[in-house]
Design an enzyme around this catalytic site. Structure first.
Site, PDB file in Angstrom:
ATOM      1  N   SER A  93      36.828  28.622 -37.362  1.00 46.59           N
ATOM      2  CA  SER A  93      35.951  27.518 -36.762  1.00 46.59           C
ATOM      3  C   SER A  93      36.288  26.187 -37.766  1.00 46.59           C
ATOM      4  O   SER A  93      37.061  26.144 -38.253  1.00 46.59           O
ATOM      5  CB  SER A  93      34.619  27.746 -37.057  1.00 46.59           C
ATOM      6  OG  SER A  93      34.255  27.801 -38.332  1.00 46.59           O
ATOM      7  N   LYS A  94      35.582  25.288 -36.945  1.00 44.07           N
ATOM      8  CA  LYS A  94      36.033  23.829 -37.682  1.00 44.07           C
ATOM      9  C   LYS A  94      35.985  23.821 -39.060  1.00 44.07           C
ATOM     10  O   LYS A  94      36.536  23.043 -39.691  1.00 44.07           O
ATOM     11  CB  LYS A  94      34.952  22.722 -37.015  1.00 44.07           C
ATOM     12  CG  LYS A  94      34.846  22.692 -35.551  1.00 44.07           C
ATOM     13  CD  LYS A  94      33.692  23.440 -35.110  1.00 44.07           C
ATOM     14  CE  LYS A  94      34.176  24.641 -34.146  1.00 44.07           C
ATOM     15  NZ  LYS A  94      33.037  25.640 -34.190  1.00 44.07           N
ATOM     16  N   ARG A  95      35.086  24.593 -39.904  1.00 33.75           N
ATOM     17  CA  ARG A  95      34.781  24.331 -41.018  1.00 33.75           C
ATOM     18  C   ARG A  95      36.286  24.673 -42.067  1.00 33.75           C
ATOM     19  O   ARG A  95      36.323  24.616 -42.777  1.00 33.75           O
ATOM     20  CB  ARG A  95      33.511  24.858 -41.728  1.00 33.75           C
ATOM     21  CG  ARG A  95      33.464  26.276 -41.688  1.00 33.75           C
ATOM     22  CD  ARG A  95      31.879  26.810 -41.706  1.00 33.75           C
ATOM     23  NE  ARG A  95      32.027  28.250 -40.899  1.00 33.75           N
ATOM     24  CZ  ARG A  95      32.329  29.090 -41.731  1.00 33.75           C
ATOM     25  NH1 ARG A  95      32.442  29.151 -42.914  1.00 33.75           N
ATOM     26  NH2 ARG A  95      32.164  30.413 -41.219  1.00 33.75           N
ATOM     27  N   HIS A  96      36.841  25.449 -41.030  1.00 33.41           N
ATOM     28  CA  HIS A  96      38.145  26.032 -41.912  1.00 33.41           C
ATOM     29  C   HIS A  96      39.222  24.839 -41.542  1.00 33.41           C
ATOM     30  O   HIS A  96      40.528  25.075 -42.127  1.00 33.41           O
ATOM     31  CB  HIS A  96      38.704  27.373 -41.244  1.00 33.41           C
ATOM     32  CG  HIS A  96      37.485  28.472 -41.358  1.00 33.41           C
ATOM     33  ND1 HIS A  96      36.881  28.764 -40.332  1.00 33.41           N
ATOM     34  CD2 HIS A  96      37.502  29.153 -42.487  1.00 33.41           C
ATOM     35  CE1 HIS A  96      36.312  29.962 -40.852  1.00 33.41           C
ATOM     36  NE2 HIS A  96      36.461  30.099 -42.072  1.00 33.41           N
ATOM     37  N   GLY A  97      38.923  23.929 -41.235  1.00 34.85           N
ATOM     38  CA  GLY A  97      40.059  22.869 -40.968  1.00 34.85           C
ATOM     39  C   GLY A  97      40.272  22.612 -39.562  1.00 34.85           C
ATOM     40  O   GLY A  97      39.261  23.331 -38.732  1.00 34.85           O
TER      41      GLY A  97
END
Length: 467
Positions: free
Chosen positions: A240-244
């Site tokens: 997801s976005k929090r992984h980049g």
RNA sequence: GCGCCCAUCGUCUAGCCUGGCCUAGGACACCGCCCUUUCACGGCGGCGACAGGGGUUCGAAUCCCCUUGGGCGUACCA
């Protein structure tokens, strides 16, 4: 052209992400390898969440990756008549029924089931209701699923998968607003479009048994299925976005080459012996479902970066030069006409991991006058170097500007000044590029050309004189 | 909770189907050395895994079972 027909069917509720891109890529590769047909279908039955903007973003990303389709894009929102007919067919044959339960009732029942520890299935309240005249009461249409026995299929990647039909409840195939739902239209379309293989993400395995029942109820042949494992983040959670960045186009913006992303994505979950580097052509030849792994993979940005580095290093300088223009523009640099971008690229290919990095490192070629790094200037552009610059200016004035020519000129400077390479090289580098960390000085000279070199050396010499 | 799926170095993976060639191979990352006109590139080397436990077998990373861990699903989303 073979019988093989596959598809990529994204829902336009956002950009094309890494996971979707890999699914698209696998489908594309299979179609090309078997000389079959690759179909693109936009799953926009959820009118609320679907946007044209997302459709465009997905199309752009696929084009960038080089995944061209043979048929489509088809839009499900334009095929509602077809779905309507198929739903009616099911209703007429008693394989579907109208359900009048309200969302609130359903929520309550689901919650109650959860409390009891039961599986939150639809309880079949309306399943055997006698036919009822349409009096305006809102209803949904549910598929009457098999309750006895098992449904099983052989997944091309995971092998045989079996579900107990008691696990399957009567799912909604038409919402109360009359629009059809995903699990229904996907079957109608996959069947109507003549797919021989449905290759999609792992997250759809649970939908497969109910879909198989619908194929059968509608009298369609059941295609083969292949479910590719998910891509996870470093914490093993769904990417997801929090992984980049998860958007394909974000990688272009960060300076990645499409061939690097393609190569990375295909190797995440698929392998071919010990080989790591594959061109699209090689992939078309070598890709096979037999070598696709069964387990989820963690997205590793560093390996992607390595591949990008590789493709920059080995890429065609002329093509990269054109791409460089795009990245240069993003930092407000319009390359001078008289500078050959291919030479600029050649000087930076071994030093750049991304095109963004290359653009940054290339900036000095196009910046007039050169901005000297303060430390570098203090050390290498002083009275001590004035003579070096003077001699260098003279030698370069008469030099032939090819790689032998500039090297010979530089060697003459060493002879005349009696200095070692390092003593002359660094000041030259600083004069020409503004800093101590740059491409080889001959490469810089060639890309810059005589006039600019002389100009920059002269400027440096003047700085020496002025202290 | 229930169902489905999965399990080799930190990560991607080879090997597993057709047990012995595995003192488990490659790649990324990391560390060291070398090369070197700066920065890089490159070359060489090192570190590092069969989730655990039971079986089956002369022999198991490979076959079976259990446990554990993880993922996915469980919507009038797709």
């Amino acid at each position: 052209m073979s019988q093989t027909r596959v598809r990529f069917a994204p829902s336009p509720t956002g950009y094309l992400h890494i996971g979707g891109a890999r699914t698209a890529l696998f489908n594309y590769l299979l179609a090309r390898k078997e000389q079959g047909t690759f179909i693109l279908r936009i799953e926009d039955t959820d009118v609320q969440r679907s946007t044209q903007q997302s459709v465009d973003a997905i199309l752009d990303a696929m084009a960038w990756l080089g995944l061209s389709c043979d048929e489509g894009p088809f839009y499900q929102s334009e095929r509602f008549d077809l779905y309507q007919r198929k739903i009616q067919q099911l209703l007429d044959t008693g394989k579907a029924y109208k359900c009048y339960c309200t969302p609130e009732e359903l929520d309550a029942k689901r919650e109650a089931a959860r409390q009891r520890g039961d599986k939150p299935c639809y309880d079949g309240t309306c399943r055997d209701l006698p036919p009822r005249a349409d009096d305006g009461t809102p209803y949904v249409v549910r598929f009457k699923s098999q309750q006895q026995g098992r449904t099983s299929f052989v997944d091309r990647i995971k092998g045989r998968i079996t579900f107990d039909n008691s696990e399957l409840d009567d799912m909604i195939i038409q919402r109360s607003d009359g629009t059809p739902t995903y699990n229904f239209v996907v079957v109608v379309d996959d069947a109507e479009m003549g797919l021989t293989l449905v290759l999609r993400g792992d997250d759809h395995v649970n939908n497969t048994p109910r879909q198989i029942q619908i194929y059968t109820a509608l009298g369609y042949p059941v295609p083969e299925f292949a479910h590719v494992p998910m891509i996870l983040g470093a914490d093993k959670k769904r990417l997801s976005k929090r992984h980049g960045a998860t958007s394909v186009m974000a990688y272009r913006d960060m300076g990645y080459l499409p061939e690097a992303l393609v190569n990375y994505l295909v190797r995440l979950g698929w392998s071919y012996g010990d080989e790591e580097i594959f061109s699209m052509d090689e992939l078309v030849e070598k890709f096979s479902l037999d070598n696709v792994g069964r387990s989820a993979g963690v997205f590793n940005p560093e390996k992607l970066l390595w591949l990008n580095e590789h493709y920059i290093k080995t890429g065609d300088a002329r093509r990269l030069g054109e791409l460089l223009r795009f990245y240069l523009a993003r930092i407000d640099i319009v390359p001078a006409e008289d500078i050959d971008l291919a030479l600029v690229v050649k000087s930076l290919q071994d030093r750049s991991r991304t095109m963004v990095e290359m653009a940054q490192k290339a900036a000095f070629y196009f910046t007039e006058p050169v901005v000297h790094d303060a430390k570098a200037r203090a050390k290498f552009i002083t009275a001590e170097q004035e003579e070096i610059f003077a001699v260098l200016h003279e030698e370069l004035s008469g030099a032939t500007f090819d790689s032998d020519g500039v090297e010979a000129a530089f060697k003459r400077v060493l002879e005349r000044t009696g200095l070692k390479f390092g003593k002359v090289g660094q000041p030259t580098r600083v004069a020409l590029s503004g800093g101590t960390s740059a491409p080889g000085i001959y490469e810089i000279m060639l890309a810059l050309g005589r006039e600019r070199c002389l100009q920059r050396i002269k400027a440096a010499r003047e700085l020496c004189a002025n202290g």
